[in-house]
Design a protein around this motif. Structure first.
Motif: not given
Length: 300
Positions: A193-209, A266-268
């Motif tokens: 659940x925590x990883x899915x929430x982190x992934x959603x937060x980070x993906x906000x900056x990569x929605x079109x990729x 906030x990449x690698x």
């Protein structure tokens, strides 16, 4: 009166714009690579009447399964849209190495959808750091949770990571679909659940990729647990925390997880697991010894 949209269209078409420069660079790059691939490299007969150095345009088009006219327009720097599927086919046809492939996608204004198996941040110095940190488990991940590099202790912490295909070395994919990885995480549901929430937060900056969209599509298709967690629309930032693992070789290990970013963005990031107690330290040393022994057997 000219609208802002019309102005943008005029700017896009003007020869000196950045878009036009990229198209001409792309055209020159494709021509150069095409001219340096011999017919023999792709299984074609050279013949006696060939005057073109390397491959002909129609040969590249045929090998990449694209139209000859369309490919010709691409080498003429015409203002046409290029899909990531076509770019992938061209990269394979022209035998592009990872740097050349990245250059191709950048010139075309597209993001490579292929899961990352390499990264410019993975320098020899970073690999030395990973090795030096042993017996402490450590790896390098990107913001999509792809595992880009890891030391031997980390390679046996949750499963035998060397046995996992590179395209599947993603912590999200493994925590939702890989049985041994899942069984090693003590608090699996909370972690998922925590990883899915982190992934959603980070993906906000990569929605079109494309790479991000492909990963999301795969997770939703392969895991009902992920779909349930994703549909919660929870978001949370990265933070350090204590983790517990049930390792099949040495038993329960408690570690403190810390992220160390390898650049200003906030990449690698270097992911480290420091032992949380003396017993965990001793078990990590034992796990490291097992990993070193197994590595020696593989090399031998």
């Amino acid at each position: 009166m000219t609208t802002m949209v019309e102005q943008g269209m005029v700017e896009q078409a003007r020869p000196g714009t950045a878009a036009a420069v990229r198209r001409h660079e792309l055209a020159a790059f494709l021509r150069h690579r095409r001219e340096h691939i011999t017919p023999e490299q792709v299984g074609l007969p050279r013949g006696t009447r060939r005057r073109t150095p390397g491959l002909r345009r129609e040969e590249v088009a045929q090998l990449a399964s694209v139209g000859v006219t369309w490919y010709t327009w691409l080498e003429q720097a015409r203002d046409i849209q290029v899909s990531v599927q076509v770019l992938d086919a061209l990269a394979r046809t022209l035998f592009l190495d990872p740097s050349e492939r990245a250059h191709l996608f950048q010139l075309a204004g597209q993001v490579d959808p292929t899961p990352a198996t390499s990264c410019p941040s993975i320098t020899p110095a970073v690999r030395t750091i990973l090795a030096t940190m042993e017996p402490m488990p450590a790896c390098v991940q990107n913001s999509r949770y792809d595992i880009l590099a890891y030391n031997r202790t980390y390679g046996l912490l949750l499963c035998d990571l060397d046995e996992v295909p590179p395209e599947d070395r993603n912590c999200l994919v493994l925590s939702y679909t890989h049985d041994q990885w899942r069984s090693s995480i003590v608090h699996l549901q909370d972690t998922q659940r925590l990883m899915a929430a982190r992934f959603r937060a980070t993906m906000a900056g990569h929605l079109a990729e494309p790479a991000w969209k492909l990963l999301l599509k795969r997770l939703r298709a392969e895991s009902a647990e992920f779909r349930e967690n994703w549909d919660r629309h929870e978001v949370v930032a990265h933070r350090s925390k204590r983790k517990d693992f049930d390792n099949p070789y040495v038993g329960r290990i408690s570690v403190d997880h810390t992220d160390l970013w390898l650049g200003p963005e906030l990449g690698p990031r270097l992911v480290t697991y420091a032992p949380a107690d003396e017993e965990s330290r001793q078990r990590l040393e034992k796990l490291h010894a097992i990993a070193v022994e197994r590595d020696g057997v593989r090399v031998g």
